[in-house]
Scaffold this active site. Structure first.
Site, mmCIF file in Angstrom:
data_model
loop_
_atom_site.group_PDB
_atom_site.id
_atom_site.type_symbol
_atom_site.label_atom_id
_atom_site.label_comp_id
_atom_site.label_asym_id
_atom_site.label_seq_id
_atom_site.Cartn_x
_atom_site.Cartn_y
_atom_site.Cartn_z
ATOM 1 N N GLN A 1 24.009 56.356 61.110
ATOM 2 C CA GLN A 1 22.793 55.556 60.978
ATOM 3 C C GLN A 1 21.862 56.199 59.950
ATOM 4 O O GLN A 1 22.196 57.199 59.338
ATOM 5 C CB GLN A 1 22.114 55.413 62.344
ATOM 6 C CG GLN A 1 22.880 54.565 63.347
ATOM 7 C CD GLN A 1 22.909 53.086 62.967
ATOM 8 O OE1 GLN A 1 22.207 52.634 62.056
ATOM 9 N NE2 GLN A 1 23.751 52.313 63.667
ATOM 10 N N ASP B 1 34.547 44.060 59.934
ATOM 11 C CA ASP B 1 34.606 42.976 60.911
ATOM 12 C C ASP B 1 33.440 42.033 60.675
ATOM 13 O O ASP B 1 32.395 42.443 60.157
ATOM 14 C CB ASP B 1 34.510 43.528 62.343
ATOM 15 C CG ASP B 1 33.075 43.887 62.702
ATOM 16 O OD1 ASP B 1 32.395 43.056 63.343
ATOM 17 O OD2 ASP B 1 32.607 44.981 62.320
ATOM 18 N N CYS C 1 48.870 30.067 55.161
ATOM 19 C CA CYS C 1 48.551 29.945 56.582
ATOM 20 C C CYS C 1 49.326 28.781 57.189
ATOM 21 O O CYS C 1 49.793 27.894 56.487
ATOM 22 C CB CYS C 1 47.049 29.774 56.798
ATOM 23 S SG CYS C 1 46.404 28.099 56.593
ATOM 24 N N CYS D 1 48.202 28.351 49.750
ATOM 25 C CA CYS D 1 47.864 29.195 50.904
ATOM 26 C C CYS D 1 49.060 29.277 51.857
ATOM 27 O O CYS D 1 49.754 28.291 52.080
ATOM 28 C CB CYS D 1 46.644 28.616 51.630
ATOM 29 S SG CYS D 1 46.237 29.462 53.180
ATOM 30 N N ASP E 1 32.980 47.124 70.182
ATOM 31 C CA ASP E 1 31.696 47.707 69.822
ATOM 32 C C ASP E 1 31.015 48.151 71.107
ATOM 33 O O ASP E 1 31.421 47.801 72.204
ATOM 34 C CB ASP E 1 30.853 46.729 69.010
ATOM 35 C CG ASP E 1 30.372 45.541 69.822
ATOM 36 O OD1 ASP E 1 30.730 45.436 71.001
ATOM 37 O OD2 ASP E 1 29.645 44.713 69.253
ATOM 38 N N GLY F 1 27.948 47.687 72.285
ATOM 39 C CA GLY F 1 26.826 46.937 72.829
ATOM 40 C C GLY F 1 25.531 47.259 72.115
ATOM 41 O O GLY F 1 24.515 46.600 72.313
ATOM 42 N N GLY F 2 25.547 48.268 71.252
ATOM 43 C CA GLY F 2 24.330 48.687 70.562
ATOM 44 C C GLY F 2 23.744 47.631 69.654
ATOM 45 O O GLY F 2 22.523 47.510 69.525
ATOM 46 N N PHE F 3 24.601 46.838 69.009
ATOM 47 C CA PHE F 3 24.094 45.827 68.076
ATOM 48 C C PHE F 3 23.191 44.829 68.784
ATOM 49 O O PHE F 3 22.303 44.235 68.172
ATOM 50 C CB PHE F 3 25.259 45.106 67.391
ATOM 51 C CG PHE F 3 24.808 44.028 66.443
ATOM 52 C CD1 PHE F 3 24.180 44.361 65.252
ATOM 53 C CD2 PHE F 3 24.978 42.686 66.746
ATOM 54 C CE1 PHE F 3 23.745 43.367 64.373
ATOM 55 C CE2 PHE F 3 24.552 41.693 65.883
ATOM 56 C CZ PHE F 3 23.926 42.033 64.688
ATOM 57 N N HIS G 1 42.858 28.879 59.180
ATOM 58 C CA HIS G 1 42.926 29.071 57.722
ATOM 59 C C HIS G 1 42.016 30.210 57.275
ATOM 60 O O HIS G 1 42.428 31.080 56.494
ATOM 61 C CB HIS G 1 42.530 27.777 56.997
ATOM 62 C CG HIS G 1 42.291 27.983 55.535
ATOM 63 N ND1 HIS G 1 43.321 28.033 54.616
ATOM 64 C CD2 HIS G 1 41.134 28.190 54.836
ATOM 65 C CE1 HIS G 1 42.817 28.265 53.416
ATOM 66 N NE2 HIS G 1 41.496 28.358 53.527
ATOM 67 N N CYS H 1 48.101 25.209 56.096
ATOM 68 C CA CYS H 1 48.294 24.743 54.716
ATOM 69 C C CYS H 1 49.766 24.588 54.344
ATOM 70 O O CYS H 1 50.125 23.685 53.592
ATOM 71 C CB CYS H 1 47.623 25.715 53.742
ATOM 72 S SG CYS H 1 45.821 25.714 53.832
#
Length: 407
Positions: A199, A276, A316, A314, A101, A103-105, A350, A319
């Protein structure tokens, strides 16, 4: 027959299937560090590491694209170190793709430390209080040094719930101007893909106007930004649906900051491809496991003598038992959850696997054209009683041809 393939110097996007009812799509995205199957969820490795996972463990979940944070990496280790080591892939031992990203957030999350002008964003470092100016040019320079496969424009971000319409318009128009500066500053278009960010807050006309302006710049991919800021889910869905209706078929569509399973399923139905969020690992640190039936807080006493896996069935590494699996029990996680970091690590593995597998299942359902059935099964698993279905999801899905409440 129309082509289903879009290529640019550092990206190819192949649309391989569409849902015949909703706007959902399945596609193959090829980036400089390998292929990525869409729709997909990106785990967030803010400081060039996913909290609680080694690069090998992250790879084992099936992750092929994770997110780093430009602002934080620019502060520490800093551009000189990143340049000396040869970028973030080498710094973190990750051979697959990275998205950064801009850096704007941090304009939103660190607003008390930030002042926004046409030049850029002036921050006070949360580490030592020293001043830092993040301009579109500096953001792109940092991301060029980081070497991420997808880089994001610096945008002027405002919380969607802001009542200041004039400021929202200023932010939207400035984001377009800043995209032009980002494009001009970008040194590596042959190996890094610059995505624009749409935006406009919750104002649908402003979003449409921004879409038109951004699409005219013809970036290899497009993000819908400024959401997940506390707005009502109905408003969120309206913005996503409005934007995706205007976006080209043959480019990836990324909705930033989205991670709850219900949000992912609905957003895919509305036509989005990439997401994300830090939530899967953050919630793991509080002892929470994401499952098909909702969240389980494994710290609860009821799990102290529960010798089953975190989630039955599951796949993973925590599990599953047998070769390559650890066969971890709920009792073990419960025992460690309050005193040892290992519980957070196991739940992080998990939870990230759950999110990535959810997207794999969604993709397969789209390819087999049974996505509406998958949506119904997903919501029935979370809410055995239909009267508990979230109204925002019911309405959004009805808008793309799926009636959750019908028998």
């Amino acid at each position: 027959m129309a082509s289903n393939l879009f290529t640019s110097p550092a990206l190819s996007f192949e649309l391989i299937a569409r849902c015949s009812t909703t706007r959902a799509r399945a596609s193959n995205l090829t980036l400089p560090h390998g292929p990525v199957q869409l729709p997909m969820f990106m785990p967030v490795a803010t400081q060039a590491s996913l909290k609680g996972l080694t690069p090998e463990q992250l790879e084992e979940t099936g992750c092929r694209l994770c997110l780093n944070n430009t602002y934080h990496l620019g502060l520490k280790p800093g551009q000189d170190v990143l340049n000396a080591v040869g970028g973030a892939h080498k710094l973190q031992g990750w051979k697959h793709n990275i998205l950064t990203d801009s850096g704007g957030f941090q304009m939103v999350s660190l607003l008390k430390l930030a002042k926004i002008t046409e030049e850029g964003v002036r921050f006070l470092s949360p580490h030592d209080g020293s001043p830092m100016l993040l301009t579109p040019e500096h953001s792109i320079s940092l991301q060029n040094t980081i070497g991420s496969d997808i880089i994001m424009q610096l945008d002027d971000v405002l919380v969607t719930t802001s009542p200041d319409k004039a400021r929202m318009r200023e932010a939207m128009e400035r984001s377009v101007r800043w995209l032009d500066r980002c494009i001009a500053a970008h040194q590596n278009p042959d190996r890094q893909n610059l995505f624009c960010i749409i935006q406009g807050g919750l104002d649908l006309d402003m979003r449409r106007e921004c879409c038109e302006q951004m699409l005219a710049r013809d970036t290899p991919g497009i993000a819908i930004g400024g959401l997940s800021g506390g707005e009502a889910k109905d408003d969120y869905c309206r913005v996503v649906a409005t934007c995706t209706a205007l976006l080209p078929d043959l480019k990836p569509r990324y909705v930033m900051g989205i991670g709850y399973p219900e949000d992912l399923v609905v957003s895919v139905a509305l036509g989005a491809d990439m997401f994300d969020c830090v939530w899967p690992t953050r919630t793991a640190r509080f002892g929470n496991a994401i499952t098909r039936k909702g969240m389980l807080n494994i710290r609860n006493a009821q799990y102290a003598r529960d010798f089953g896996p975190i989630e039955p069935g599951c796949g993973c590494m925590c599990c599953r038992s047998g070769e390559g699996g650890m066969g971890i029990t709920r009792a073990y996680v419960n025992h460690n959850a309050s005193k040892e970091t290992v519980a957070a690590h196991l739940l992080s593995i998990h939870n990230v696997w759950y999110q990535l597998n959810l997207m794999r299942e969604i993709r397969q359902a789209i390819i087999e054209d049974r996505f509406p059935t998958y949506i119904r099964e997903f919501f029935a698993g979370l809410h055995p009683d239909k009267t508990n279905y979230p109204s925002w999801a019911v309405e959004a899905l009805r808008g793309v041809g799926v009636d959750l409440l019908s028998d």
